[in-house]
Design a protein around this motif. Structure first.
Motif, PDB file in Angstrom:
ATOM      1  N   GLU A 205      17.588  -0.109 -41.847  1.00  0.00           N
ATOM      2  CA  GLU A 205      17.352   1.216 -41.265  1.00  0.00           C
ATOM      3  C   GLU A 205      18.195   1.489 -40.015  1.00  0.00           C
ATOM      4  O   GLU A 205      18.199   2.614 -39.512  1.00  0.00           O
ATOM      5  N   GLU A 206      18.886   0.478 -39.544  1.00  0.00           N
ATOM      6  CA  GLU A 206      19.598   0.590 -38.263  1.00  0.00           C
ATOM      7  C   GLU A 206      20.502   1.816 -38.181  1.00  0.00           C
ATOM      8  O   GLU A 206      20.527   2.526 -37.171  1.00  0.00           O
ATOM      9  N   LEU A 214      13.308   0.494 -35.074  1.00  0.00           N
ATOM     10  CA  LEU A 214      12.660  -0.061 -33.877  1.00  0.00           C
ATOM     11  C   LEU A 214      11.195  -0.402 -34.141  1.00  0.00           C
ATOM     12  O   LEU A 214      10.673  -1.388 -33.605  1.00  0.00           O
ATOM     13  N   GLN A 215      10.539   0.394 -34.973  1.00  0.00           N
ATOM     14  CA  GLN A 215       9.149   0.086 -35.336  1.00  0.00           C
ATOM     15  C   GLN A 215       9.070  -1.254 -36.061  1.00  0.00           C
ATOM     16  O   GLN A 215       8.181  -2.073 -35.783  1.00  0.00           O
ATOM     17  N   PHE A 216      10.000  -1.459 -36.982  1.00  0.00           N
ATOM     18  CA  PHE A 216      10.031  -2.730 -37.712  1.00  0.00           C
ATOM     19  C   PHE A 216      10.291  -3.895 -36.755  1.00  0.00           C
ATOM     20  O   PHE A 216       9.672  -4.962 -36.867  1.00  0.00           O
ATOM     21  N   HIS A 241      15.328  -9.651 -30.407  1.00  0.00           N
ATOM     22  CA  HIS A 241      15.625  -8.882 -29.193  1.00  0.00           C
ATOM     23  C   HIS A 241      17.079  -8.415 -29.185  1.00  0.00           C
ATOM     24  O   HIS A 241      17.384  -7.309 -28.717  1.00  0.00           O
ATOM     25  N   ASP A 242      17.952  -9.246 -29.710  1.00  0.00           N
ATOM     26  CA  ASP A 242      19.366  -8.867 -29.799  1.00  0.00           C
ATOM     27  C   ASP A 242      19.522  -7.643 -30.698  1.00  0.00           C
ATOM     28  O   ASP A 242      20.222  -6.680 -30.355  1.00  0.00           O
ATOM     29  N   MET A 248      19.135   0.090 -29.915  1.00  0.00           N
ATOM     30  CA  MET A 248      18.952   0.998 -28.781  1.00  0.00           C
ATOM     31  C   MET A 248      20.265   1.333 -28.080  1.00  0.00           C
ATOM     32  O   MET A 248      20.316   2.232 -27.239  1.00  0.00           O
ATOM     33  N   GLY A 249      21.311   0.583 -28.428  1.00  0.00           N
ATOM     34  CA  GLY A 249      22.604   0.813 -27.792  1.00  0.00           C
ATOM     35  C   GLY A 249      22.669   0.275 -26.383  1.00  0.00           C
ATOM     36  O   GLY A 249      23.405   0.787 -25.537  1.00  0.00           O
TER      37      GLY A 249
END
Length: 277
Positions: A205-206, A214-216, A241-242, A248-249
């Motif tokens: 989904e990225e 982000l939910q995943f 986290h990476d 999120m950029g």
């Protein structure tokens, strides 16, 4: 290889496999399934036999899906394929074909024979997670969800089953069946594999829906926090986290990662506090 088949065919007798395969295809085009099955005896290479059996099984399955009382005609044809499949030495090929033929039995209404061949296929595939995944996926794709659940019961090693379920979830998600993918993930017992499965969905989904990605990731992080092995937990948390910051950029915040206290660490800390006088 066609020319080589022709050359060596003159020495070992019989027609080259390429010629036999072509005739099998031609017979299937005119619905001559018995004629195609009769030609299997002429094939010399095991790989070519696998190709031919799969072609025939696909034709029989198509016939069954049309309905119109084809089960009565299909069942003896399916049974004729069994000796050819059982004669295949390669365990992976044999497992895959037995899994496919079990679907044929189920569609033809022969549940007992379907269960028997499916159980044999699963037992052969236990050392081959990719084949196990393909068998389960084929069952689910054919709408045989109960039989897929039945097959999973024979996978005694939770680790292997979790790996297969992770693969399946990703495949279904890519095909657009989100509800089924998430349902599969919910049945993964290992926190590690469940978190990894969610991470893979986030990667899918990225570039499509950052919010969903982000939910995943957040769900995966919460699950990964409960991984007991500290090294495994740290390595996966680092990846999660990476990926989160990549989506999120933003650059990865090492401080945020190192300062994150997992539920297990909190419990340990609370236990120590409780033991102090």
């Amino acid at each position: 290889m066609g020319k080589l088949d022709e050359f060596f065919g003159s020495f070992i007798g019989g027609r080259p496999d390429t010629e036999v395969l072509t005739e099998i295809e031609d017979r299937l085009l005119v619905d001559d399934i018995p004629g195609a099955i009769a030609l299997l005896e002429e094939l010399k290479k095991e790989q070519n036999l696998v190709i031919a059996v799969r072609l025939i099984l696909r034709k029989i399955t198509q016939m069954l899906e049309k309905g119109d009382g084809q089960s009565f005609r299909a069942l003896p044809l399916i049974k004729q394929l069994l000796p050819h499949i059982n004669g295949i030495k390669n365990e992976r090929y044999r497992a895959l074909l037995l899994g496919e033929i079990s679907i044929g039995f189920y569609l033809a209404g022969s549940e007992l024979e379907g269960d028997f061949t499916l159980k044999t296929a699963i037992n052969l595939a236990l050392q081959h997670p990719d084949i196990l995944r393909d068998i389960l996926f084929s069952l689910i794709k054919a709408g045989l969800l109960q039989k897929a659940a039945y097959a999973m019961k024979f996978v005694k090693d939770p680790e292997k089953l979790d790996v297969v379920l992770s693969y399946l979830a990703e495949v279904f998600y890519e095909r657009g069946d989100i509800e089924k993918a998430l349902a599969i993930i919910s049945h993964i017992t290992s926190n590690f594999h469940r978190a990894v499965a969610l991470m893979h969905l986030a990667q899918l989904e990225e570039n499509r829906d950052r919010g969903k990605a982000l939910q995943f990731i957040e769900s995966a992080i919460k699950i990964a926090e409960r991984i007991e092995d500290p090294e495994t937990r740290f390595e996966l948390m680092l990846k999660l986290h990476d990926l989160k910051h990549e989506i999120m950029g933003e650059p990865l915040s090492v401080g945020e990662l190192l300062s994150a206290e997992t539920p297990l660490e909190k419990e340990a800390a609370e236990g120590q506090d409780g033991g102090r006088v």
